[in-house]
Design a protein around this motif. Structure first.
Motif, PDB file in Angstrom:
ATOM      1  N   ASN A  99       0.671  -1.268  -0.015  1.00 32.86           N
ATOM      2  CA  ASN A  99      -0.211   0.119  -0.154  1.00 32.86           C
ATOM      3  C   ASN A  99       0.497   0.773  -0.360  1.00 32.86           C
ATOM      4  N   VAL A 100       2.000   1.039  -0.268  1.00 33.44           N
ATOM      5  CA  VAL A 100       2.709   2.315  -0.891  1.00 33.44           C
ATOM      6  C   VAL A 100       2.316   2.994  -2.223  1.00 33.44           C
ATOM      7  N   VAL A 131       7.329   2.378 -15.445  1.00 32.34           N
ATOM      8  CA  VAL A 131       6.241   2.337 -15.825  1.00 32.34           C
ATOM      9  C   VAL A 131       5.344   1.134 -16.071  1.00 32.34           C
ATOM     10  N   ASP A 132       5.422   0.033 -16.577  1.00 33.76           N
ATOM     11  CA  ASP A 132       4.917  -1.278 -16.421  1.00 33.76           C
ATOM     12  C   ASP A 132       4.787  -1.534 -14.961  1.00 33.76           C
ATOM     13  N   GLY A 133       5.805  -1.495 -14.052  1.00 36.82           N
ATOM     14  CA  GLY A 133       4.924  -1.690 -13.245  1.00 36.82           C
ATOM     15  C   GLY A 133       3.864  -1.738 -12.121  1.00 36.82           C
ATOM     16  N   GLU A 134       3.644   0.361 -12.164  1.00 34.64           N
ATOM     17  CA  GLU A 134       2.457   1.213 -12.436  1.00 34.64           C
ATOM     18  C   GLU A 134       1.312   0.665 -13.242  1.00 34.64           C
ATOM     19  N   ARG A 135       1.669   0.478 -14.568  1.00 35.24           N
ATOM     20  CA  ARG A 135      -0.138  -0.343 -15.205  1.00 35.24           C
ATOM     21  C   ARG A 135      -0.606  -1.742 -14.270  1.00 35.24           C
ATOM     22  N   ALA A 136       0.592  -2.186 -14.339  1.00 35.73           N
ATOM     23  CA  ALA A 136      -0.112  -3.309 -14.300  1.00 35.73           C
ATOM     24  C   ALA A 136      -0.339  -3.772 -12.410  1.00 35.73           C
ATOM     25  N   THR A 140      -4.504  -4.315 -10.489  1.00 32.36           N
ATOM     26  CA  THR A 140      -5.010  -4.917  -9.451  1.00 32.36           C
ATOM     27  C   THR A 140      -5.549  -4.377  -8.677  1.00 32.36           C
ATOM     28  N   GLY A 141      -5.589  -2.970  -8.602  1.00 35.95           N
ATOM     29  CA  GLY A 141      -6.651  -1.389  -7.918  1.00 35.95           C
ATOM     30  C   GLY A 141      -6.053  -1.347  -7.299  1.00 35.95           C
ATOM     31  N   ARG A 142      -5.124  -1.242  -7.015  1.00 29.08           N
ATOM     32  CA  ARG A 142      -3.550  -0.588  -5.839  1.00 29.08           C
ATOM     33  C   ARG A 142      -2.687   0.444  -7.350  1.00 29.08           C
TER      34      ARG A 142
END
Length: 362
Positions: A99-100, A131-136, A140-142
């Motif tokens: 939850n960061v 960027v890809d991590g943010e999109r993923a 997932t709603g996070r």
């Protein structure tokens, strides 16, 4: 506060992270897989449990120099664009799971060119992973916003080059510059050219200071280098005296640090492991927080220090009895101190942090 906050409850709180090293936060399984994939043969263990135990214990030495030794293995497996992208992507995944909601992740591009990558290619790979991590994570709603700080090693002579790199990528995800590494013998004023270049380009920077060395390091970082934030800054407590009646008296350096609201990127667990503090209970975090310095909570190195943002907060709660209002204040301190534009900082504070804390308190 009638019921102490548990780790499980704290994990639900939104968090802002300013001081986290990319090469200090790998998953042990990823280290093993990358070592096998790219032929890195120097790992101290080749079984997952043994390697995990190595990272959990090797750095807990009471010395910054020894604390840094295990990084040879994480950096050693981060020498290709593919590896850098994967590590950056997993970093975002792991932070979002904790939850960061905002993070600035730092790393030293000059440590990742042994495989033939250029400095620009190194930064490109990491930013693409973010960027890809943010999109993923959003899927997932996070939702999480991740930005990058490029770091120069203070014992090397490439800081101006790395500062120029920060400016080249300033509109693509790099929001600032940093110097890191062993403090003793390597004062920040050795890198004045880099700091002047950043100021000349209206750019932001932080400096590791006051972790393994004392007040002179902090003084140089503020007075001569013009740091916007301090990495750690633990030793500023040496400029504060407390009378028998509990009245605190600040020296001139501590006073200017507080007066100018210069943020302290404090990393309690790491500070204990490197000997900057004797224990969490004896860490100066609480004294500085009560004196209204702009303290922030950070992980430093999630793998090396075996920690997370939730665990850092939980350890502070256990040591000092903090409640939700305290954790919210530390989180907002961090968000106010982020290197992104003011409207973006304000939006995360008003639209994410405050509403979610309101739910937790209610």
């Amino acid at each position: 506060m009638s019921t102490p906050l548990s780790l499980d409850r704290i994990q639900h709180a939104p968090k802002a992270l300013l001081h986290d090293h990319l090469d200090g936060g790998l998953r042990p399984a990823t280290v093993l897989e990358l070592a096998d994939q790219f032929g890195y043969d120097d790992l101290p263990a080749t079984e997952l449990d043994a390697l995990t135990e190595f990272f959990r214990t090797a750095a807990h030495s009471g010395s910054l120099e020894r604390y840094l030794e295990p990084f040879a293995h994480t950096v050693g497996v981060m020498q290709t664009a593919e590896a850098l992208h994967r590590v950056a992507y997993e970093c975002v995944e792991d932070l979002a799971a904790d939850n960061v909601v905002y993070a600035e992740i730092r790393f030293a591009p000059e440590l990742h060119i042994d495989g033939g990558l250029s400095l620009d290619e190194v930064v490109d790979a990491v930013l693409a992973g973010f960027v890809d991590g943010e999109r993923a994570a959003a899927g997932t709603g996070r939702a999480i916003t991740v930005r990058c700080l490029v770091t120069a090693m203070r014992h090397a002579a490439r800081s101006r080059e790395i500062a120029e790199l920060a400016i080249r990528f300033r509109d693509r995800g790099v929001v600032g510059f940093d110097i890191a590494g062993a403090e003793a013998g390597y004062p920040p004023t050795r890198h004045l050219d880099a700091f002047e270049y950043m100021r000349g380009n209206n750019a932001r920077f932080t400096i590791h200071a006051g972790e393994a060395f004392g007040l002179p390091s902090i003084h140089e970082a503020i007075a001569f280098c013009g740091a916007d934030r301090l990495g750690h800054g633990v030793r500023i407590v040496d400029d504060i005296t407390v009378d028998e009646d509990g009245t605190a008296k600040l020296g001139r350096l501590a006073s200017i640090l507080r007066d100018k609201r210069i943020p302290l990127e404090m990393c309690p667990t790491s500070n204990v492991q490197t000997g900057a503090a004797a224990s969490i209970a004896e860490h100066p975090f609480d004294k500085l927080a009560r004196l209204r310095f702009r303290v922030t909570v950070n992980t430093d190195n999630r793998l090396i220090s075996d920690t997370s943002m939730s665990q850092e907060m939980a350890r502070l709660v256990e040591a000092f009895g903090y409640g939700w209002s305290d954790l919210e204040r530390f989180t907002i301190n961090a968000m106010k101190s982020a290197f992104i534009p003011f409207p973006e900082r304000l939006a995360i504070i008003d639209d994410v942090i405050k509403p979610r804390y309101a739910v937790l308190v209610g």
